[in-house]
Write a protein that holds these residues in place. Structure first.
Motif, short mmCIF file in Angstrom:
data_model
loop_
_atom_site.label_atom_id
_atom_site.label_comp_id
_atom_site.label_asym_id
_atom_site.label_seq_id
_atom_site.Cartn_x
_atom_site.Cartn_y
_atom_site.Cartn_z
N ALA A 100 -6.74 -28.55 -0.44
CA ALA A 100 -6.72 -29.76 -1.26
C ALA A 100 -6.49 -29.46 -2.74
O ALA A 100 -5.87 -30.25 -3.45
CB ALA A 100 -8.04 -30.52 -1.09
N LEU A 101 -6.96 -28.30 -3.22
CA LEU A 101 -6.93 -28.02 -4.66
C LEU A 101 -5.98 -26.90 -5.05
O LEU A 101 -5.67 -26.76 -6.25
CB LEU A 101 -8.35 -27.63 -5.13
CG LEU A 101 -9.50 -28.59 -4.77
CD1 LEU A 101 -10.83 -27.98 -5.20
CD2 LEU A 101 -9.29 -29.94 -5.44
N GLY A 102 -5.52 -26.13 -4.10
CA GLY A 102 -4.77 -24.91 -4.42
C GLY A 102 -3.58 -25.10 -5.32
O GLY A 102 -3.36 -24.31 -6.25
N ALA B 201 -14.15 -35.76 -8.48
CA ALA B 201 -14.09 -36.42 -7.18
C ALA B 201 -13.22 -35.65 -6.19
O ALA B 201 -13.49 -35.65 -4.98
CB ALA B 201 -13.57 -37.85 -7.34
N GLU B 202 -12.18 -35.00 -6.69
CA GLU B 202 -11.32 -34.22 -5.81
C GLU B 202 -12.08 -33.04 -5.19
O GLU B 202 -11.91 -32.72 -4.01
CB GLU B 202 -10.11 -33.67 -6.58
CG GLU B 202 -9.14 -34.73 -7.09
CD GLU B 202 -8.00 -34.09 -7.86
OE1 GLU B 202 -7.13 -33.47 -7.21
OE2 GLU B 202 -7.99 -34.18 -9.10
N ILE B 203 -12.92 -32.40 -5.99
CA ILE B 203 -13.69 -31.27 -5.49
C ILE B 203 -14.72 -31.74 -4.46
O ILE B 203 -14.91 -31.11 -3.42
CB ILE B 203 -14.38 -30.52 -6.65
CG1 ILE B 203 -13.33 -30.03 -7.66
CG2 ILE B 203 -15.22 -29.36 -6.13
CD1 ILE B 203 -13.91 -29.40 -8.90
N ASN C 101 -15.33 -27.86 -17.39
CA ASN C 101 -15.53 -27.48 -16.00
C ASN C 101 -15.83 -28.75 -15.20
O ASN C 101 -16.86 -29.39 -15.41
CB ASN C 101 -16.70 -26.49 -15.88
CG ASN C 101 -16.84 -25.92 -14.48
OD1 ASN C 101 -16.48 -26.55 -13.49
ND2 ASN C 101 -17.39 -24.72 -14.40
N SER C 102 -14.94 -29.11 -14.31
CA SER C 102 -15.09 -30.37 -13.56
C SER C 102 -15.83 -30.21 -12.24
O SER C 102 -15.88 -31.14 -11.44
CB SER C 102 -13.71 -30.97 -13.28
OG SER C 102 -12.90 -30.06 -12.56
N CYS C 103 -16.38 -29.03 -11.99
CA CYS C 103 -17.10 -28.81 -10.74
C CYS C 103 -18.34 -29.72 -10.68
O CYS C 103 -19.11 -29.79 -11.64
CB CYS C 103 -17.53 -27.36 -10.60
SG CYS C 103 -18.33 -26.99 -9.01
N PRO C 104 -18.53 -30.44 -9.58
CA PRO C 104 -19.67 -31.36 -9.50
C PRO C 104 -20.99 -30.61 -9.39
O PRO C 104 -21.07 -29.58 -8.72
CB PRO C 104 -19.39 -32.15 -8.21
CG PRO C 104 -18.57 -31.21 -7.38
CD PRO C 104 -17.72 -30.44 -8.36
N PRO C 105 -22.05 -31.10 -10.04
CA PRO C 105 -23.38 -30.50 -9.84
C PRO C 105 -23.88 -30.84 -8.44
O PRO C 105 -23.33 -31.70 -7.75
CB PRO C 105 -24.23 -31.18 -10.93
CG PRO C 105 -23.55 -32.48 -11.18
CD PRO C 105 -22.08 -32.23 -10.98
N VAL C 106 -24.94 -30.18 -8.05
CA VAL C 106 -25.48 -30.39 -6.70
C VAL C 106 -25.85 -31.85 -6.48
O VAL C 106 -25.64 -32.40 -5.40
CB VAL C 106 -26.71 -29.48 -6.48
CG1 VAL C 106 -27.40 -29.82 -5.16
CG2 VAL C 106 -26.29 -28.01 -6.49
N ARG C 107 -26.38 -32.51 -7.51
CA ARG C 107 -26.81 -33.90 -7.34
C ARG C 107 -25.64 -34.85 -7.07
O ARG C 107 -25.86 -35.98 -6.60
CB ARG C 107 -27.58 -34.37 -8.57
CG ARG C 107 -26.75 -34.42 -9.84
CD ARG C 107 -27.56 -34.96 -11.04
NE ARG C 107 -26.78 -34.97 -12.26
CZ ARG C 107 -26.66 -33.95 -13.08
NH1 ARG C 107 -27.29 -32.82 -12.79
NH2 ARG C 107 -25.94 -34.04 -14.18
#
Length: 365
Positions: free
Chosen positions: A114-116, A126-128, A166-172
């Motif tokens: 999806a991200l490559g 949202a994509e991650i 950094n767009s990585c979502p947190p655990v929450r």
């Protein structure tokens, strides 16, 4: 002038800077860029942050969209950044060969599809989430490890200037697993007489015999039975009052006792009457009743006896108004157990308990 300032803030307009520091020509060019960004759906705060750095139209657009301001080449894709990150950092910092291969394989298998091929500065949170939700829910350990590695890859991209954030979502922000409610294994109502007969004949210690008998006769929780004190009991009137501190609801509970329950408790008095607690010098452990009932059936629990009584009430069409009362279990358990012993005694016991309960609360005439 003060009123005008308030009007502009209420409208949400953005300030480009004071004149003469910002010339009219530069302001008009920047305003056009800002209008395009707003129309494209970018947040006001992101645009404000960019304007605090520069009002150059192209630079503002690059900052808001997450691109390098001074980029001289195309922004690398996520797969390119992940490969560089692994070659420079992960491969040298992990001593276990199998784990080292596993780290990159998980990113490749779950994130690359999806991200490559996405530019690393264009990837949205949202994509991650969408890309790794499946493994996050199905394999918790792999999902957590994968999310952490994506976060490290994007941190690496930020450090290299390929994206601003950094767009990585947190655990929450990750999806939660559906909660599976597992009730305590209950005894089928028709097996209650079998359990009662087993308790009378089994090779149990006096404390185990008393605890299991009371669990079936009163429907009380195991903790309340284990912590029962002699001072809580009025055996002449057949009343057991559990203080608020010992109740799950933190409200004192007045429990009428049937004749069989009183008989069981009195039998312990010769052994522990000088102690504080009914079951011994100190309360038994939490596993005390658990191990005792497992000798009867490995599939049931002490707490499940309450569900057994509830099932019996439902099957015998007990009115909700009665079943919901806090003394429901003590009253109805008598009928439940005495059914298997003597129908007339059942009626007598129910009458006795109702008499004690209502007379204890009756106002003098």
């Amino acid at each position: 002038m003060g009123g005008t300032g308030r009007y502009w803030r209420q409208k949400g307009n953005l300030t480009l800077g004071p004149w003469p520091e910002v010339k009219a020509e530069a302001a008009r060019a920047a305003a056009a860029a800002v209008k395009c960004l707003v129309k494209a759906g970018h947040g006001t705060q992101a645009i404000r942050n960019a304007l605090a750095i520069t009002i150059q139209p192209l630079a503002v657009a690059h900052i808001v969209t997450g691109e390098r301001v001074s980029s001289q080449s195309a922004t690398p894709t996520f797969s390119e950044v992940a490969t560089k990150w692994f070659d420079e950092h992960a491969s040298g910092g992990i001593s276990n060969d199998d784990y080292r291969r596993q780290v990159f394989q998980q990113v490749r298998d779950y994130a690359f599809p999806a991200l490559g091929e996405r530019p690393v500065n264009a990837i949205k949170r949202a994509e991650i989430v969408d890309a790794i939700s499946s493994v996050w829910l199905s394999h918790e350990t792999v999902g957590k490890r994968l999310r952490g590695n994506i976060e490290r890859i994007l941190d690496y991209a930020v450090d290299r200037g390929w994206c601003e954030f950094n767009s990585c979502p947190p655990v929450r922000s990750m999806p939660s697993k559906p909660r599976i409610v597992r009730h305590h294994a209950a005894l089928a109502p028709e097996r209650a007489p079998e359990l009662w007969a087993w308790i009378q004949q089994a090779d149990l210690s006096p404390a185990s015999f008393t605890a299991l008998s009371l669990a079936l006769l009163t429907g009380k929780r195991s903790g309340e039975i284990r912590m029962m004190e002699w001072q809580h009991l009025d055996l002449d009137r057949g009343i057991w009052v559990t203080p608020a501190s010992g109740m799950k609801t933190r409200k004192a509970h007045r429990q009428p006792l049937s004749t069989p329950a009183i008989k069981v408790i009195k039998a312990m008095h010769s052994l522990t009457g000088e102690s504080r607690y009914v079951l011994g010098k100190k309360p038994p452990s939490e596993n005390f009743m658990y191990f005792a009932i497992k000798k009867f059936d490995q599939t049931i629990t002490v707490h499940g006896l309450r569900a057994c009584l509830g099932s019996w009430m439902a099957e015998n069409s007990v009115r909700p108004q009665v079943a919901d009362r806090r003394f429901k279990v003590s009253v109805l358990t008598i009928a439940f157990l005495m059914q298997t012993l003597d129908g007339l005694e059942c009626v007598a016991q129910v009458s006795q308990v109702f008499f004690h309960h209502h007379c204890a609360h009756a106002k003098p005439g």
